[in-house]
Write an enzyme that holds these catalytic residues in place. Structure first.
Site, PDB file in Angstrom:
ATOM      1  N   LEU A  40     -11.367   1.717  -0.572  1.00 61.31           N
ATOM      2  CA  LEU A  40     -10.521   0.952  -1.483  1.00 61.31           C
ATOM      3  C   LEU A  40      -9.072   1.306  -1.202  1.00 61.31           C
ATOM      4  O   LEU A  40      -8.761   2.445  -0.820  1.00 61.31           O
ATOM      5  CB  LEU A  40     -10.855   1.271  -2.944  1.00 61.31           C
ATOM      6  CG  LEU A  40     -12.233   0.866  -3.476  1.00 61.31           C
ATOM      7  CD1 LEU A  40     -12.427   1.405  -4.890  1.00 61.31           C
ATOM      8  CD2 LEU A  40     -12.421  -0.643  -3.453  1.00 61.31           C
ATOM      9  N   ASP A  41      -8.173   0.350  -1.414  1.00 59.04           N
ATOM     10  CA  ASP A  41      -6.747   0.649  -1.305  1.00 59.04           C
ATOM     11  C   ASP A  41      -6.370   1.729  -2.312  1.00 59.04           C
ATOM     12  O   ASP A  41      -7.039   1.912  -3.332  1.00 59.04           O
ATOM     13  CB  ASP A  41      -5.917  -0.610  -1.603  1.00 59.04           C
ATOM     14  CG  ASP A  41      -6.153  -1.714  -0.594  1.00 59.04           C
ATOM     15  OD1 ASP A  41      -6.488  -1.404   0.557  1.00 59.04           O
ATOM     16  OD2 ASP A  41      -6.011  -2.897  -0.976  1.00 59.04           O
ATOM     17  N   MET A  42      -5.276   2.410  -2.036  1.00 56.46           N
ATOM     18  CA  MET A  42      -4.825   3.499  -2.895  1.00 56.46           C
ATOM     19  C   MET A  42      -4.730   3.057  -4.360  1.00 56.46           C
ATOM     20  O   MET A  42      -5.171   3.769  -5.266  1.00 56.46           O
ATOM     21  CB  MET A  42      -3.463   4.017  -2.423  1.00 56.46           C
ATOM     22  CG  MET A  42      -2.896   5.137  -3.289  1.00 56.46           C
ATOM     23  SD  MET A  42      -1.343   5.812  -2.667  1.00 56.46           S
ATOM     24  CE  MET A  42      -0.210   4.504  -3.121  1.00 56.46           C
ATOM     25  N   ARG A  59      -6.739 -10.014  -2.713  1.00 51.08           N
ATOM     26  CA  ARG A  59      -5.312 -10.167  -2.972  1.00 51.08           C
ATOM     27  C   ARG A  59      -4.724 -11.323  -2.160  1.00 51.08           C
ATOM     28  O   ARG A  59      -3.916 -12.116  -2.669  1.00 51.08           O
ATOM     29  CB  ARG A  59      -4.590  -8.855  -2.654  1.00 51.08           C
ATOM     30  CG  ARG A  59      -5.074  -7.702  -3.520  1.00 51.08           C
ATOM     31  CD  ARG A  59      -4.710  -6.341  -2.944  1.00 51.08           C
ATOM     32  NE  ARG A  59      -3.279  -6.097  -2.975  1.00 51.08           N
ATOM     33  CZ  ARG A  59      -2.695  -5.067  -2.364  1.00 51.08           C
ATOM     34  NH1 ARG A  59      -3.426  -4.205  -1.667  1.00 51.08           N
ATOM     35  NH2 ARG A  59      -1.394  -4.895  -2.444  1.00 51.08           N
TER      36      ARG A  59
END
Length: 303
Positions: free
Chosen positions: A133-135, A233
Site C-alpha cells: 500500500l502507498d505510505m 486514484r
C-alpha cells in the site's frame, strides 16, 4: 500447523518427484531447487533426489522453514494484527507508514516492526510482502512467513479467488451508482511518480459501488481486477472525482481542513490459504481520520 507440508502421491502411474512438485503441486522451480539442495524434501521420511520415482501411496514432505536473514533493523512498534498463523500474517497498516525501508525511509516502516515482532516470538521469518500500500493509504496488508506461502499467494493473486476491497471518499457525486472503470494506466516518464490514463498504458480495471452520497462528495467501495500503481486514484481522478486529501492527484482542491492524506483504506481481503486452500475473509474498520471526514461531510450535507 506444522512447518512440514505433507502430500500423498495417489496416482497409479510412476512419476519423478520433480514433476510431481512442479506440475501437480504447482511449486516454483526456485522453491523446488532450493528445498532439494538443502535437503528439505523427503519421501517416506527419507531425503530424496528430484529424480526419485514416486509410487502410489508415497508420502512427500517439504519443510517450508529455513534459516534466513534480512538487512532490516528490527524496531519495536504497535502493530494491528488482524490474522496470523504459521504461514501468513495480515496487518492493518496505519496511514503515514511506509511498508518497506527505502533510502528516504530507512526506519519506522512496517517491515521494521514485523521483523521485531517475529524475533520477539522466536520465529525465524523474514518479511515477504504479498501486497503493498502507498505510505498514506491505510488498511490490510498480507505478508508471507515462508517461501512457499509467498509463492502460492503471489501465484493466486491474479485469480478470482483473491479479492481486495477498498473504501474511498471522493469529490463529487458519481454519475452512476455502480460500474466498471476499464481504462489503461501509463507512467509518462521514468522519473515520474504520477500516472495517467493513456492508450499507451496497461489495461486497468476497477469495479466500484457508491455506498453513500454527501454534498458534492461520495463514499465509494472499490475492488481491483488489476493491480496497477495508484490505480484507484488515477481512475477516479480521470473521471473527475479525485480523492479527498490526495496531494498528488487532487489538483485544485485544498482538503487540509478535512484530512491530511488521501482518503483511501484497504478494508477487505479474501484469499485462499496457501496451505489448505480454505478461503480467508478479513475486514477492518475505517480509521479515525476517514471517519472524521465522513462525519464532517454528513453534517455539511444536512445543513
Amino acid at each position: 500447523m506444522s512447518s512440514l507440508l505433507n502430500f500423498k502421491y495417489d496416482k497409479s502411474e510412476k512419476l519423478k518427484l520433480k514433476e510431481f512438485l512442479r506440475v501437480d503441486l504447482k511449486l516454483s522451480g526456485r522453491l523446488i531447487r532450493g528445498a532439494a539442495k538443502e535437503g528439505r524434501i523427503r519421501v517416506n521420511g527419507k531425503r530424496a533426489d528430484l529424480k526419485h520415482i514416486l509410487n502410489q501411496g508415497d508420502i512427500v514432505d517439504i519443510c517450508v522453514q529455513r534459516k534466513e536473514s534480512q538487512n532490516i533493523e528490527p524496531e519495536k512498534m504497535d502493530l494491528s494484527i488482524v490474522y496470523e498463523d504459521e504461514d501468513i500474517i495480515v496487518v492493518n497498516k496505519s496511514p503515514g507508514m511506509v511498508v518497506h525501508p527505502t533510502k528516504s525511509h530507512p526506519n519506522g516502516t512496517l517491515a521494521n516492526g514485523l521483523l521485531y515482532y517475529f524475533k520477539s516470538k522466536g520465529e525465524n521469518c523474514i518479511v515477504r510482502l504479498v501486497s503493498r500500500l502507498d505510505m498514506d493509504t491505510s488498511g490490510l496488508i498480507i505478508v508471507a512467513k515462508n517461501q512457499f506461502s509467498h509463492m502460492a499467494l503471489a501465484r493466486d493473486m491474479g485469480e478470482n479467488t483473491f479479492k481486495k476491497g477498498y473504501l474511498a471518499v471522493a469529490h463529487g457525486v458519481m454519475e452512476k451508482p455502480e460500474g466498471i472503470i476499464d481504462l489503461p494506466i501509463y507512467r509518462p516518464g521514468e522519473g515520474n511518480i504520477k500516472r495517467i490514463v493513456d492508450d499507451k498504458g496497461q489495461r486497468s480495471i476497477t469495479h466500484y459501488n457508491v455506498v453513500e452520497n454527501y454534498d458534492k462528495a461520495s463514499l465509494i467501495s472499490l475492488s481491483l481486477e488489476t493491480g496497477r500503481t495508484h490505480q484507484i486514484r488515477v481512475h477516479l481522478t480521470h473521471l473527475g472525482h479525485p480523492l479527498f486529501g490526495d496531494a498528488l492527484y487532487g489538483e485544485g482542491f485544498d482538503d487540509s481542513n478535512y484530512i491530511n492524506r488521501q482518503a483511501l483504506h484497504a478494508y477487505r481481503l479474501s484469499f485462499p490459504h496457501p496451505r489448505t486452500g480454505r478461503i480467508i475473509n478479513l475486514e477492518c474498520d475505517l480509521p479515525k481520520d476517514i471517519n472524521n471526514l465522513i462525519d464532517i461531510l454528513r453534517k455539511r450535507a444536512n445543513n
